[in-house]
Design a protein around this motif. Structure first.
Motif: not given
Length: 148
Positions: A30-38, A80-89, A93-98
Motif C-alpha cells: 500500500v502506498v500512502m499519498l500524504n499532502l501536507l500544509r505546514f 519513503i518513496e517520494f518527498l517533494g516540495q509542493g505549492g499551488a495546484l 482551487p486557485p487558493d489551495e496549496r500543499w
C-alpha cells in the motif's frame, strides 16, 4: 468566502475512516499519498515535552518528525518513496496549496497498522501535530500494468 472558524482541518484519521481503510481489505503493498500544509510556526501546545527551546517553523518541526519516524518506518518494512516540495495546484482551487507531498510505501496494511501503533513511533507524533496546519492521507493500491 469561508471564515477561518469555518475551515475544517484534517490532522488525523477518524475512527470511521480507519475502519473503512481496514474494511477495504487492500492486498499487497500500500502506498500512502500524504499532502501536507505546514503551520508558519510549529505549535507544541499539545506536547510541550517535545518543544524546542525556541520557536521553529512547521516545516522544521515536520523534519524532526521524519527524523524520529524513519527508523520505525524502515523497521516495519516501509519506505519513503517520494518527498517533494509542493505549492499551488495546477488543477484545483486557485487558493489551495500543499507545502509537501510524500509517498510512503508499506508492504501491507497490517505492516502499516503495526507501524502506526508502535509505542516508540507514537512518542514523537507530537512533532507532526505541531507542524501540520492541514493534511490529506490517501491509501493507494498498486494498479500498475506489468509486462507479461
Amino acid at each position: 468566502m469561508t471564515s477561518p472558524e469555518q475551515i475544517t482541518r484534517y490532522l488525523e484519521p477518524t475512527q470511521d475512516a480507519g475502519r473503512a481503510f481496514v474494511m477495504r481489505q487492500l492486498e499487497g503493498q500500500v502506498v500512502m499519498l500524504n499532502l501536507l500544509r505546514f503551520r508558519e510556526v510549529a505549535d507544541y501546545t499539545a506536547t510541550p515535552e517535545l518543544a524546542p527551546p525556541s520557536p521553529m517553523s512547521g516545516a522544521a518541526a515536520f523534519q524532526r518528525y521524519i527524523e524520529h519516524t524513519l527508523p520505525y518506518l524502515l523497521q516495519s518494512g516501509g519506505s519513503i518513496e517520494f518527498l517533494g516540495q509542493g505549492g499551488a495546484l495546477l488543477i484545483g482551487p486557485p487558493d489551495e496549496r500543499w507545502d509537501m507531498a510524500m509517498l510512503i510505501r508499506q508492504r501491507s496494511v497490517e505492516s502499516f497498522l503495526a507501524f502506526a501503533t508502535h509505542e516508540a513511533y507514537l512518542s514523537g507524533l507530537g512533532h507532526r501535530t505541531a507542524a501540520i496546519e492541514d493534511s490529506r492521507l490517501l491509501p493507494l493500491s498498486d494498479m500498475t500494468p506489468r509486462p507479461s
